[in-house]
Design an enzyme around this catalytic site. Sequence first.
Site, PDB file in Angstrom:
ATOM      1  N   GLN A  96      13.633  13.892 -16.238  1.00  0.00           N
ATOM      2  CA  GLN A  96      12.793  14.130 -17.392  1.00  0.00           C
ATOM      3  C   GLN A  96      13.503  13.137 -18.786  1.00  0.00           C
ATOM      4  O   GLN A  96      14.137  13.842 -19.335  1.00  0.00           O
ATOM      5  CB  GLN A  96      12.734  15.637 -17.756  1.00  0.00           C
ATOM      6  CG  GLN A  96      11.942  15.927 -19.149  1.00  0.00           C
ATOM      7  CD  GLN A  96      10.620  16.306 -18.779  1.00  0.00           C
ATOM      8  OE1 GLN A  96      10.330  16.885 -17.809  1.00  0.00           O
ATOM      9  NE2 GLN A  96       9.614  15.755 -19.965  1.00  0.00           N
ATOM     10  N   PHE A  97      13.113  12.010 -18.505  1.00  0.00           N
ATOM     11  CA  PHE A  97      13.612  11.112 -19.369  1.00  0.00           C
ATOM     12  C   PHE A  97      13.331  11.692 -21.001  1.00  0.00           C
ATOM     13  O   PHE A  97      14.064  11.236 -21.879  1.00  0.00           O
ATOM     14  CB  PHE A  97      13.522   9.704 -19.143  1.00  0.00           C
ATOM     15  CG  PHE A  97      12.048   9.196 -19.450  1.00  0.00           C
ATOM     16  CD1 PHE A  97      11.559   8.715 -20.688  1.00  0.00           C
ATOM     17  CD2 PHE A  97      11.024   9.331 -18.528  1.00  0.00           C
ATOM     18  CE1 PHE A  97      10.489   8.162 -20.977  1.00  0.00           C
ATOM     19  CE2 PHE A  97       9.590   8.943 -19.115  1.00  0.00           C
ATOM     20  CZ  PHE A  97       9.397   8.472 -20.103  1.00  0.00           C
ATOM     21  N   THR A  98      12.175  11.979 -21.168  1.00  0.00           N
ATOM     22  CA  THR A  98      11.687  12.569 -22.351  1.00  0.00           C
ATOM     23  C   THR A  98      12.452  13.450 -23.052  1.00  0.00           C
ATOM     24  O   THR A  98      12.090  13.591 -24.372  1.00  0.00           O
ATOM     25  CB  THR A  98      10.201  13.054 -22.248  1.00  0.00           C
ATOM     26  OG1 THR A  98      10.098  14.244 -21.499  1.00  0.00           O
ATOM     27  CG2 THR A  98       9.069  11.822 -21.468  1.00  0.00           C
TER      28      THR A  98
END
Length: 145
Positions: free
Chosen positions: A78-80
């Site tokens: 989950q880079f966000t």
Amino acid sequence: MKAVIQRVGRTCLSVDGKLISEIPYGLVVFLGIKVGDDKKQAEQIAKKVCALRVFEDNDGKMNLSVDEVGGEILLISQFTLYGDCSHGNRPSFTLAERPEKARPLYEYVRGLISASGITVKCGVFGADMKIEQYNDGPVTIIYEI
């Protein structure tokens, strides 16, 4: 490195309409990797996720780990989690590590959790995933190193 850890009942993850992973109950771990993270942070995250006591014991107290209740872990990149929206309304992801560096660390965390004896299932790194999740509690813990 940052993990958003949620206690869940049945949870399913699909990509392009195809079921990829499913757990009956346990933890969903959304994992964000920031620029500069290395194996040290990955080891700390994996250790914490495995040992986190967020399941109720016979007295109704959150005193048991996912392993102690026979649960599974669904690990999702989950880079966000490193989206910075402090300047304007469009998040900047400059704090998030590039995929070619983040993916090996994500896989390392997966391997560490698996080596602990806990069943760990995954999403598809970098894919557009659809997640149906049954939050239990809800219990959500944010852990950042």
